[in-house]
Structure formats: structure tokens, C-alpha cells
Design a protein around this motif. Structure first.
Motif, PDB file in Angstrom:
ATOM      1  N   TYR A  45       0.840  -1.202   0.000  1.00  0.00           N
ATOM      2  CA  TYR A  45       0.000   0.000   0.000  1.00  0.00           C
ATOM      3  C   TYR A  45       0.878   1.256   0.000  1.00  0.00           C
ATOM      4  O   TYR A  45       0.674   2.163  -0.796  1.00  0.00           O
ATOM      5  N   VAL A  49       1.130   4.144  -2.833  1.00  0.00           N
ATOM      6  CA  VAL A  49       0.897   5.566  -2.532  1.00  0.00           C
ATOM      7  C   VAL A  49       2.059   6.395  -3.047  1.00  0.00           C
ATOM      8  O   VAL A  49       1.866   7.422  -3.711  1.00  0.00           O
ATOM      9  N   ILE A  96       1.567   8.264   6.413  1.00  0.00           N
ATOM     10  CA  ILE A  96       0.665   7.252   5.843  1.00  0.00           C
ATOM     11  C   ILE A  96       0.231   6.277   6.937  1.00  0.00           C
ATOM     12  O   ILE A  96      -0.955   6.000   7.106  1.00  0.00           O
ATOM     13  N   VAL A  99      -2.229   7.801   9.405  1.00  0.00           N
ATOM     14  CA  VAL A  99      -3.572   7.971   8.858  1.00  0.00           C
ATOM     15  C   VAL A  99      -4.323   6.642   8.804  1.00  0.00           C
ATOM     16  O   VAL A  99      -5.483   6.562   9.193  1.00  0.00           O
ATOM     17  N   VAL A 100      -3.674   5.602   8.326  1.00  0.00           N
ATOM     18  CA  VAL A 100      -4.392   4.347   8.083  1.00  0.00           C
ATOM     19  C   VAL A 100      -4.459   3.420   9.291  1.00  0.00           C
ATOM     20  O   VAL A 100      -5.284   2.507   9.319  1.00  0.00           O
ATOM     21  N   GLN A 111      -8.991   4.574   5.574  1.00  0.00           N
ATOM     22  CA  GLN A 111      -8.400   3.752   4.522  1.00  0.00           C
ATOM     23  C   GLN A 111      -8.660   4.345   3.134  1.00  0.00           C
ATOM     24  O   GLN A 111      -9.452   3.801   2.373  1.00  0.00           O
ATOM     25  N   PRO A 112      -7.995   5.442   2.801  1.00  0.00           N
ATOM     26  CA  PRO A 112      -8.196   5.999   1.463  1.00  0.00           C
ATOM     27  C   PRO A 112      -7.526   5.122   0.411  1.00  0.00           C
ATOM     28  O   PRO A 112      -6.624   4.342   0.727  1.00  0.00           O
ATOM     29  N   ASP A 116      -5.797   8.584  -3.462  1.00  0.00           N
ATOM     30  CA  ASP A 116      -6.319   9.589  -2.533  1.00  0.00           C
ATOM     31  C   ASP A 116      -5.304   9.908  -1.440  1.00  0.00           C
ATOM     32  O   ASP A 116      -5.135  11.061  -1.043  1.00  0.00           O
ATOM     33  N   MET A 117      -4.622   8.883  -0.942  1.00  0.00           N
ATOM     34  CA  MET A 117      -3.612   9.110   0.093  1.00  0.00           C
ATOM     35  C   MET A 117      -2.470   9.952  -0.463  1.00  0.00           C
ATOM     36  O   MET A 117      -1.959  10.855   0.215  1.00  0.00           O
ATOM     37  N   LEU A 120      -3.664  13.477  -0.551  1.00  0.00           N
ATOM     38  CA  LEU A 120      -3.667  14.029   0.804  1.00  0.00           C
ATOM     39  C   LEU A 120      -2.251  14.393   1.246  1.00  0.00           C
ATOM     40  O   LEU A 120      -2.023  15.465   1.817  1.00  0.00           O
TER      41      LEU A 120
END
Length: 128
Positions: A45, A49, A96, A99-100, A111-112, A116-117, A120
């Protein structure tokens, strides 16, 4: 008497070998822990990102909908801390994960999508 000296030397040699073996095992264990801690684990992930360049306008919209209530409309802080200059003390990967993860209450798990992350992150980078 000679047998006692010989026996003492043999015992000393065995103790010395055992101590060296134990110290070697401890050093290997410490080095393994240090290596595990220093070598970053590849998170698919996070890698995804970081593969996006990010769009500041989309990032702003995502922030306003999902983050502004707690962090303030300009990231100045409210219930949550200010995010101004967050880049000075947190890496992209740390942000990251923050946020998650949902591991810092009262911040919820978010969980974008990877894109999207990235958007952001791009928005957060310009907050100063």
C-alpha cells in the motif's frame, strides 16, 4: 597435583568456550533485532501511494471532508493537533501509517485509496 592442575585447566577451557558461545549467540541475536528494525518492510500500500505524484486540489478536498473537523480547515489544529509543518518531524511513510492505522485515538482508522492518500500527502506537504 598435576592431575588437579590439568583438570582445572580443562574446566577453565570449557567455561571459556561456553562463555564465548553464549556471547556469540547474544551478539547474533542483537544484530538480528537491529537489522530487523533498520531494514524497512515493504508495504504494498505504501509503495503504491508513493508511486503517485498527488494532486493538491484533490488532496485539499479529501482533507476538508475527512480531516478538517479535527485538524482545522487550514490544518491549524482543533481537537486534533496542528498539521502545519508536519513534514519537519514525520516522514511520508510515518504520515501514511498514522492515517491508516487508527492507533492514535481519537483519530479514526482511515483507509483511502492509494491515489487519494497520495493527494492528501501532497496537500499536507504545503501546510506551513
Amino acid at each position: 597435583m598435576n592431575n588437579q592442575l590439568l583438570e582445572k585447566n580443562l574446566n577453565y577451557t570449557e567455561v571459556k568456550k561456553t562463555t564465548i558461545s553464549l556471547l556469540t549467540m547474544i551478539i547474533i541475536a542483537i544484530l538480528t533485532v537491529i537489522a530487523w528494525w533498520l531494514i524497512p518492510i515493504k508495504d504494498p500500500y505504501v509503495e503504491e501511494v508513493l508511486s503517485f505524484s498527488g494532486n493538491i486540489d484533490r488532496g485539499s478536498a479529501i482533507f476538508q471532508v475527512n480531516c478538517a473537523a479535527c485538524h482545522g480547515t487550514n490544518g491549524n489544529g482543533n481537537v486534533g493537533p496542528s498539521l502545519k509543518d508536519v513534514w519537519k518531524h514525520k516522514s511520508q511513510v510515518q504520515i501514511i501509517n498514522q492515517v491508516v492505522s487508527g492507533k492514535t485515538p481519537p483519530m479514526p482508522k482511515f483507509q483511502p485509496s492509494a491515489e487519494d492518500m497520495a493527494d492528501l500527502l501532497t496537500y499536507l506537504r504545503q501546510l506551513s
